[in-house]
Motif scaffolding. Structure first.
Motif, PDB file in Angstrom:
ATOM      1  N   ARG A 142      10.424  26.008  -5.741  1.00  0.00           N
ATOM      2  CA  ARG A 142      11.474  25.545  -4.823  1.00  0.00           C
ATOM      3  C   ARG A 142      12.621  24.885  -5.574  1.00  0.00           C
ATOM      4  N   LEU A 143      12.296  24.071  -6.567  1.00  0.00           N
ATOM      5  CA  LEU A 143      13.346  23.440  -7.369  1.00  0.00           C
ATOM      6  C   LEU A 143      14.138  24.485  -8.149  1.00  0.00           C
ATOM      7  N   SER A 144      13.452  25.513  -8.628  1.00  0.00           N
ATOM      8  CA  SER A 144      14.139  26.592  -9.343  1.00  0.00           C
ATOM      9  C   SER A 144      15.094  27.341  -8.420  1.00  0.00           C
ATOM     10  N   LEU A 145      14.685  27.538  -7.174  1.00  0.00           N
ATOM     11  CA  LEU A 145      15.578  28.180  -6.200  1.00  0.00           C
ATOM     12  C   LEU A 145      16.848  27.361  -6.000  1.00  0.00           C
ATOM     13  N   LEU A 146      16.713  26.049  -5.939  1.00  0.00           N
ATOM     14  CA  LEU A 146      17.894  25.187  -5.792  1.00  0.00           C
ATOM     15  C   LEU A 146      18.839  25.321  -6.986  1.00  0.00           C
ATOM     16  N   ALA A 147      18.271  25.599  -8.154  1.00  0.00           N
ATOM     17  CA  ALA A 147      19.074  25.753  -9.359  1.00  0.00           C
ATOM     18  C   ALA A 147      19.632  27.169  -9.507  1.00  0.00           C
ATOM     19  N   GLY A 148      19.284  28.064  -8.566  1.00  0.00           N
ATOM     20  CA  GLY A 148      19.841  29.410  -8.590  1.00  0.00           C
ATOM     21  C   GLY A 148      18.954  30.460  -9.240  1.00  0.00           C
ATOM     22  N   PHE A 149      17.686  30.180  -9.403  1.00  0.00           N
ATOM     23  CA  PHE A 149      16.753  31.131 -10.007  1.00  0.00           C
ATOM     24  C   PHE A 149      15.767  31.628  -8.960  1.00  0.00           C
ATOM     25  N   GLN A 150      15.131  32.760  -9.239  1.00  0.00           N
ATOM     26  CA  GLN A 150      14.175  33.338  -8.301  1.00  0.00           C
ATOM     27  C   GLN A 150      12.900  32.523  -8.206  1.00  0.00           C
ATOM     28  N   ASP A 151      12.451  32.009  -9.345  1.00  0.00           N
ATOM     29  CA  ASP A 151      11.208  31.239  -9.380  1.00  0.00           C
ATOM     30  C   ASP A 151      11.164  30.419 -10.664  1.00  0.00           C
ATOM     31  N   TRP A 152      10.095  29.653 -10.830  1.00  0.00           N
ATOM     32  CA  TRP A 152       9.936  28.789 -11.997  1.00  0.00           C
ATOM     33  C   TRP A 152       9.877  29.604 -13.290  1.00  0.00           C
ATOM     34  N   GLU A 153       9.215  30.739 -13.231  1.00  0.00           N
ATOM     35  CA  GLU A 153       9.077  31.578 -14.418  1.00  0.00           C
ATOM     36  C   GLU A 153      10.429  32.067 -14.920  1.00  0.00           C
ATOM     37  N   SER A 154      11.292  32.529 -14.021  1.00  0.00           N
ATOM     38  CA  SER A 154      12.615  33.003 -14.456  1.00  0.00           C
ATOM     39  C   SER A 154      13.476  31.850 -14.967  1.00  0.00           C
ATOM     40  N   LYS A 172       0.833  -1.208   0.000  1.00  0.00           N
ATOM     41  CA  LYS A 172       0.000   0.000   0.000  1.00  0.00           C
ATOM     42  C   LYS A 172       0.870   1.261   0.000  1.00  0.00           C
ATOM     43  N   LEU A 173       1.937   1.240   0.783  1.00  0.00           N
ATOM     44  CA  LEU A 173       2.843   2.383   0.831  1.00  0.00           C
ATOM     45  C   LEU A 173       3.484   2.614  -0.537  1.00  0.00           C
ATOM     46  N   LEU A 174       3.958   1.568  -1.162  1.00  0.00           N
ATOM     47  CA  LEU A 174       4.584   1.704  -2.473  1.00  0.00           C
ATOM     48  C   LEU A 174       3.589   2.178  -3.528  1.00  0.00           C
ATOM     49  N   GLU A 175       2.349   1.713  -3.455  1.00  0.00           N
ATOM     50  CA  GLU A 175       1.327   2.188  -4.381  1.00  0.00           C
ATOM     51  C   GLU A 175       1.072   3.679  -4.197  1.00  0.00           C
ATOM     52  N   ALA A 176       1.048   4.136  -2.954  1.00  0.00           N
ATOM     53  CA  ALA A 176       0.818   5.559  -2.680  1.00  0.00           C
ATOM     54  C   ALA A 176       1.979   6.409  -3.196  1.00  0.00           C
ATOM     55  N   VAL A 177       3.204   5.942  -2.995  1.00  0.00           N
ATOM     56  CA  VAL A 177       4.377   6.681  -3.471  1.00  0.00           C
ATOM     57  C   VAL A 177       4.376   6.729  -4.991  1.00  0.00           C
ATOM     58  N   GLU A 178       4.094   5.609  -5.637  1.00  0.00           N
ATOM     59  CA  GLU A 178       4.062   5.571  -7.093  1.00  0.00           C
ATOM     60  C   GLU A 178       2.994   6.515  -7.640  1.00  0.00           C
ATOM     61  N   LYS A 179       1.835   6.529  -7.018  1.00  0.00           N
ATOM     62  CA  LYS A 179       0.753   7.409  -7.453  1.00  0.00           C
ATOM     63  C   LYS A 179       1.164   8.872  -7.325  1.00  0.00           C
ATOM     64  N   GLU A 180       1.846   9.218  -6.236  1.00  0.00           N
ATOM     65  CA  GLU A 180       2.274  10.593  -6.011  1.00  0.00           C
ATOM     66  C   GLU A 180       3.343  11.012  -7.018  1.00  0.00           C
ATOM     67  N   LEU A 181       4.225  10.081  -7.393  1.00  0.00           N
ATOM     68  CA  LEU A 181       5.282  10.400  -8.348  1.00  0.00           C
ATOM     69  C   LEU A 181       4.727  10.667  -9.746  1.00  0.00           C
ATOM     70  N   LEU A 182       3.573  10.114 -10.053  1.00  0.00           N
ATOM     71  CA  LEU A 182       2.989  10.300 -11.372  1.00  0.00           C
ATOM     72  C   LEU A 182       2.266  11.634 -11.516  1.00  0.00           C
ATOM     73  N   HIS A 183       2.023  12.339 -10.415  1.00  0.00           N
ATOM     74  CA  HIS A 183       1.364  13.643 -10.482  1.00  0.00           C
ATOM     75  C   HIS A 183       2.329  14.710 -10.974  1.00  0.00           C
ATOM     76  N   LYS A 184       1.792  15.663 -11.674  1.00  0.00           N
ATOM     77  CA  LYS A 184       2.593  16.816 -12.093  1.00  0.00           C
ATOM     78  C   LYS A 184       2.855  17.671 -10.865  1.00  0.00           C
ATOM     79  N   PRO A 185       4.106  18.107 -10.659  1.00  0.00           N
ATOM     80  CA  PRO A 185       4.404  18.937  -9.480  1.00  0.00           C
ATOM     81  C   PRO A 185       3.661  20.269  -9.535  1.00  0.00           C
ATOM     82  N   ASP A 186       3.259  20.773  -8.378  1.00  0.00           N
ATOM     83  CA  ASP A 186       2.550  22.050  -8.337  1.00  0.00           C
ATOM     84  C   ASP A 186       3.537  23.211  -8.449  1.00  0.00           C
ATOM     85  N   ARG A 187       3.005  24.403  -8.594  1.00  0.00           N
ATOM     86  CA  ARG A 187       3.831  25.597  -8.809  1.00  0.00           C
ATOM     87  C   ARG A 187       4.792  25.840  -7.652  1.00  0.00           C
TER      88      ARG A 187
END
Length: 83
Positions: A43-55, A23-38
């Protein structure tokens, strides 16, 4: 008789754990298939050195392109002569 009881009990416990893990693995797999929210993309863009996703997107797909900026030449950067 005691050994058989212990084995039966152990098998039941292991079956419950296997079911819970599945059940845990099914839940993780289901979550990985979702498109990440804004918020996650920002946050990922900040890690890459940008202000936000748009930049980040503008840098990759804009007029300058990522290669121009990261290749060492930026049109707004003043070059200093080598001495």
């Amino acid at each position: 008789m005691v050994f058989r009881s212990i084995c039966t009990n152990f098998a039941g416990v292991m079956e419950k754990k296997r079911h819970a893990l599945r059940k845990l693995l099914e839940a993780v797999e289901k979550e990985l298939l979702h498109k990440p929210d804004r918020k996650m993309l920002d946050r990922l863009s900040l890690l890459a050195g940008f202000q936000d996703w748009e930049s980040f997107q503008e840098t990759l797909h804009g007029d300058l392109g990522g290669e121009t900026i990261y290749g060492g030449h930026h049109p707004n950067k003043k070059e200093t002569p080598n001495q």
